[in-house]
Design an enzyme around this catalytic site. Structure first.
Site, PDB file in Angstrom:
ATOM      1  N   HIS A   1      29.700 -14.257   2.141  1.00 34.16           N
ATOM      2  CA  HIS A   1      30.121 -15.156   3.207  1.00 34.16           C
ATOM      3  C   HIS A   1      30.999 -16.281   2.665  1.00 34.16           C
ATOM      4  O   HIS A   1      31.911 -16.747   3.356  1.00 34.16           O
ATOM      5  CB  HIS A   1      28.909 -15.736   3.931  1.00 34.16           C
ATOM      6  N   GLY A   2      30.740 -16.717   1.452  1.00 35.38           N
ATOM      7  CA  GLY A   2      31.550 -17.781   0.867  1.00 35.38           C
ATOM      8  C   GLY A   2      30.815 -18.490  -0.253  1.00 35.38           C
ATOM      9  O   GLY A   2      29.578 -18.528  -0.282  1.00 35.38           O
TER      10      GLY A   2
END
Length: 407
Positions: free
Chosen positions: A336-337
């Site tokens: 996701h990051g």
């Protein structure tokens, strides 16, 4: 130049229906016009990546060429009778390299992400890695280049999924469905698209545009007035409102993608199945973003488990499954990051599933002492719902905004 992002406004659906009409007529009469279908896909990819986003279109072409070289080089290697783990790992690493660079680049404050990143790179990477892994397992004997290109560039799902599997896609793509089955496809496709309008443009709009900004302002005001990250009704409201917005917006988008796929005679798998009636966190992940969840289950969780068992890294099976959950959800968080709240989100869900498994084992041992009735069922749903909503509050990054807004 017209630049239209997928399912973003009514104009997109008008163009979509006009473009799909010849395909619909052909499929109704038992014929799949593959050349025209390819033209439609290229047209919508052009509409997505032209104008100010033209550089992303160039990056997409380069990415597809790169993945083709890796996939077919590895296929040739496997078909020669060789199957070394080191070569397989190299192929997987090369396949995920562009995505990894896109995720890491912001930390280094360079422009690598701008050079290779494009809308949908994550979902294309999931597809290519899946094909490489199934070539290794020999569940895929041979990848057809034309079908593979169509699989990767299938425009209804290219930007945000759902994540299909090559063998399932090929089975639908190779032939036109029978008329009765295609009429059923049209019926469900129409239903999904109208349901998507309800979810994304009406309910999602209410939660995300009308209510969420005001709740965010109220929570920030309360936090500044009372000295930081304190629980407030505004923060609780934000948590529930963001959770509802996240679901209805993403589920609506997924319904558009699935409905469009059904019109094209491709039964793309569903992404959501009433996730907020889940009775435990594992049940939730069998209902939420299912194609992503099942991809991580099959290609991260299970592979790590088999690897650890083979090399006897952890002897206790319960501890092994717990470690596999941590690896699985930590990787999901990093995907996701590379920010603290995405990573904490992944760890949070891993711990939630581990605690849930401990509870289920305890429950099995004491099934006679622990009641099971309508009350316990609805309490389990209520508890799971709140556990999930708190995870979405972490995922939103709003706690970070709240903290720095106070500081």
């Amino acid at each position: 130049m017209i630049n239209i992002q997928p399912y973003s406004n009514p104009r997109y659906f008008v163009i979509l229906f006009i473009a799909l009409l010849p395909l619909i007529i052909g499929l109704y009469h038992g014929r799949r016009f593959k050349t025209y279908e390819a033209f439609v896909s290229l047209l919508f990819l052009f509409l997505m990546f032209n104008g100010k986003d033209w550089i992303q279109g160039v990056q997409l072409i380069g990415y597809i060429i790169f993945q083709f070289l890796i996939t077919f080089a590895y296929q040739k290697y496997v078909n020669s009778g060789k199957n070394k783990t080191s070569v397989f790992c190299l192929a997987v690493i090369l396949a995920i390299l562009p995505l990894a660079a896109v995720k890491i680049a912001p930390l280094a404050h360079n422009k690598t992400a701008d050079l290779i990143g494009f809308f949908g790179i994550s979902y294309l990477t999931f597809k290519t890695v899946q094909v490489i892994m199934e070539l290794r397992d020999k569940t895929i004997k041979k990848v057809d280049p034309i079908t593979y290109a169509r699989f990767l560039l299938f425009f209804p799902t290219i930007s945000s999924g759902p994540i299909d599997r090559y063998r399932r896609f090929k089975e639908d793509y190779d032939k036109a469905p029978e008329r009765d089955k295609y009429i059923e496809n049209l019926k469900f496709g129409t239903r999904y698209i109208f349901q998507g309008f309800l979810y994304k443009f009406i309910i999602g709009y209410v939660f995300g545009t009308l209510w969420l900004p005001q709740l965010a302002r109220d929570a920030l005001f309360y936090g500044q007035a009372n000295g930081g990250l304190r629980l407030s009704w505004a923060l609780l409201g934000y948590m529930y409102c963001y959770s509802m917005y996240l679901f209805f917006d993403f589920a609506g988008y997924s319904l558009f993608a699935v409905g469009t796929s059904y019109f094209m005679g491709i039964r793309t798998p569903m992404n959501f199945n009433k996730p907020f009636i889940s009775q435990n966190i594992k049940d939730f992940w069998n209902r939420w973003h299912m194609t992503l969840s099942f991809w991580f289950r099959d290609f991260i969780f299970m592979r790590f488990t088999f690897f650890a068992m083979k090399h006897k890294l952890v002897k206790n099976r319960i501890r092994l499954s717990q470690l596999a959950y941590l690896v699985d959800f930590l990787i999901m968080g990093f995907w996701h990051g590379l920010t603290w709240y995405y990573i904490v989100y992944g760890i949070y869900h891993a711990l939630a599933i581990i605690i849930n498994d401990i509870w289920l084992r305890f429950k099995r041992k004491h099934r006679k002492q622990i009641p099971h009735n309508k009350f316990t069922k609805w309490f389990a749903i209520f508890l799971t719902f709140n556990v999930v909503c708190f995870s979405f509050l972490i995922f939103s990054g709003f706690l970070s905004t709240l903290w720095f807004g106070w500081k």
